[in-house]
Design a protein around this motif. Structure first.
Motif, PDB file in Angstrom:
ATOM      1  N   VAL A   1       0.846  -1.181   0.000  1.00  0.00           N
ATOM      2  CA  VAL A   1       0.000   0.000   0.000  1.00  0.00           C
ATOM      3  C   VAL A   1       0.889   1.240   0.000  1.00  0.00           C
ATOM      4  O   VAL A   1       1.827   1.353   0.803  1.00  0.00           O
ATOM      5  N   ALA A   2       0.617   2.154  -0.912  1.00  0.00           N
ATOM      6  CA  ALA A   2       1.410   3.376  -0.976  1.00  0.00           C
ATOM      7  C   ALA A   2       1.253   4.167   0.312  1.00  0.00           C
ATOM      8  O   ALA A   2       0.142   4.330   0.821  1.00  0.00           O
ATOM      9  N   SER A   3       2.361   4.640   0.848  1.00  0.00           N
ATOM     10  CA  SER A   3       2.299   5.439   2.059  1.00  0.00           C
ATOM     11  C   SER A   3       2.002   6.885   1.694  1.00  0.00           C
ATOM     12  O   SER A   3       2.313   7.348   0.599  1.00  0.00           O
ATOM     13  N   ARG A   4       1.410   7.599   2.629  1.00  0.00           N
ATOM     14  CA  ARG A   4       1.108   9.007   2.411  1.00  0.00           C
ATOM     15  C   ARG A   4       1.641   9.816   3.574  1.00  0.00           C
ATOM     16  O   ARG A   4       1.397   9.508   4.741  1.00  0.00           O
ATOM     17  N   ASP A   5       2.405  10.844   3.260  1.00  0.00           N
ATOM     18  CA  ASP A   5       2.933  11.734   4.279  1.00  0.00           C
ATOM     19  C   ASP A   5       1.787  12.596   4.800  1.00  0.00           C
ATOM     20  O   ASP A   5       1.136  13.310   4.033  1.00  0.00           O
ATOM     21  N   PRO A   6       1.515  12.541   6.110  1.00  0.00           N
ATOM     22  CA  PRO A   6       0.395  13.323   6.655  1.00  0.00           C
ATOM     23  C   PRO A   6       0.704  14.809   6.783  1.00  0.00           C
ATOM     24  O   PRO A   6      -0.156  15.589   7.189  1.00  0.00           O
ATOM     25  N   ALA A   7       1.905  15.208   6.451  1.00  0.00           N
ATOM     26  CA  ALA A   7       2.282  16.614   6.609  1.00  0.00           C
ATOM     27  C   ALA A   7       1.475  17.503   5.675  1.00  0.00           C
ATOM     28  O   ALA A   7       0.990  17.082   4.626  1.00  0.00           O
ATOM     29  N   THR A   8       1.339  18.756   6.062  1.00  0.00           N
ATOM     30  CA  THR A   8       0.669  19.771   5.251  1.00  0.00           C
ATOM     31  C   THR A   8       1.692  20.837   4.862  1.00  0.00           C
ATOM     32  O   THR A   8       2.833  20.825   5.340  1.00  0.00           O
ATOM     33  N   LEU A   9       1.278  21.765   4.025  1.00  0.00           N
ATOM     34  CA  LEU A   9       2.176  22.844   3.654  1.00  0.00           C
ATOM     35  C   LEU A   9       2.610  23.629   4.894  1.00  0.00           C
ATOM     36  O   LEU A   9       3.730  24.135   4.960  1.00  0.00           O
TER      37      LEU A   9
END
Length: 286
Positions: free
Chosen positions: A6-14
């Protein structure tokens, strides 16, 4: 049994993502990367005088919900080192160098204002690198610009809390309210904010934009060299780079869609951020 990846997603925002750096040829490029780890990256090319923190988090974060998004400072801008070029062609070369440093073989480009000129140059010269491009509040080579006059007018509004309020938005109550909401979002990041470069950035950038528009291209050779699908976006009352430019690009490009937003100026993508994100997603996913 095959393991499901499963592709990981960085939870960070701008507002929260760390500023990272890559370096080549004596230039250290500053950038922030958001979103999932897979998919065609969307690289953002910023407007005249703008840096990473001049992007609207409402736009960047929403686009990063389902694709990698990279906001960066080109050479000499913000926290990137080097000298700011005074030509669109040189800015395009630096941007291509940055994209190569990140190891991307194929990207989508979102070019806003001056960044839209840079996006056109890259797409025309590097057909294999660019999959699709979004051109926002920008102009074709030989197009119409009123940069210095509009800047003078905007800075004459001493009552404005930020020159972008009169610069990017119309004088209607609705547009001004949207502008103030935009400024609240832009200033939400408190730590590790990007830096402004002053005249060392704005003088060569102004020359680049004015020269781009002053260079005749009656046969639209630059636009005709762009074969990628393009989404052209503009505000109905963009005083810096008027909407006639958007229509000229729409007509000159071989595969373009055109979106005009009502009661909006140069910052139409920020005023109508929900509609803009929806239009961009539909375009990129098609």
């Amino acid at each position: 049994m095959t393991e499901l990846k499963v592709a990981s997603r960085d939870p960070a925002t701008l507002e929260t993502a760390p500023t990272r750096y890559v370096e080549a040829g004596g230039i250290r490029f500053a950038y922030r990367q958001l979103g999932p780890s897979t998919g065609t990256p969307l690289v953002l090319l910023q407007h005249f005088s703008g840096n990473i923190d001049a992007w609207d988090p409402a736009v960047v974060n929403a686009l990063a919900a389902d694709r990698p998004v990279i906001a960066f400072d080109n050479a000499g801008v913000g926290r990137s080192t080097g000298q700011t070029p005074d030509s669109v062609a040189a800015m395009a070369r630096d941007a291509v160098t940055f994209i190569g440093l990140l190891g991307f073989a194929k990207v989508d480009l979102l070019g806003y204002s001056l960044g839209g000129c840079v996006a056109q140059q890259i797409a025309a010269e590097h057909g294999q690198l660019v999959r699709k491009l979004i051109l926002v509040g920008t102009a074709p080579q030989g197009g119409e610009e009123h940069l210095l006059a509009v800047l003078k007018e905007a800075f004459s509004h001493k009552e404005a809390p930020d020159p972008r309020l009169p610069l990017f938005f119309t004088q209607s109550a609705g547009s001004q309210a949207a502008g103030k909401a935009f400024l609240d979002r832009v200033y939400a990041r408190k730590e590790d904010r990007d830096t402004d470069g002053g005249s060392a950035v704005t003088d060569p950038q102004a020359k680049a934009l004015i020269t781009w528009c002053a260079t005749p291209d009656p046969e639209h050779a630059m636009l005709r060299a762009i074969k990628q699908p393009a989404l052209v976006v503009c505000g109905s009352n963009d005083t810096m780079l008027p909407a006639d430019n958007a229509y000229a690009m729409f007509k000159g490009l071989s595969n373009a869609q055109l979106v005009l937003y009502p009661d909006s100026g140069h910052g139409a993508l920020f005023q109508h951020h929900e509609a803009f994100v929806s239009h961009v997603r539909t375009f990129l996913d098609a």
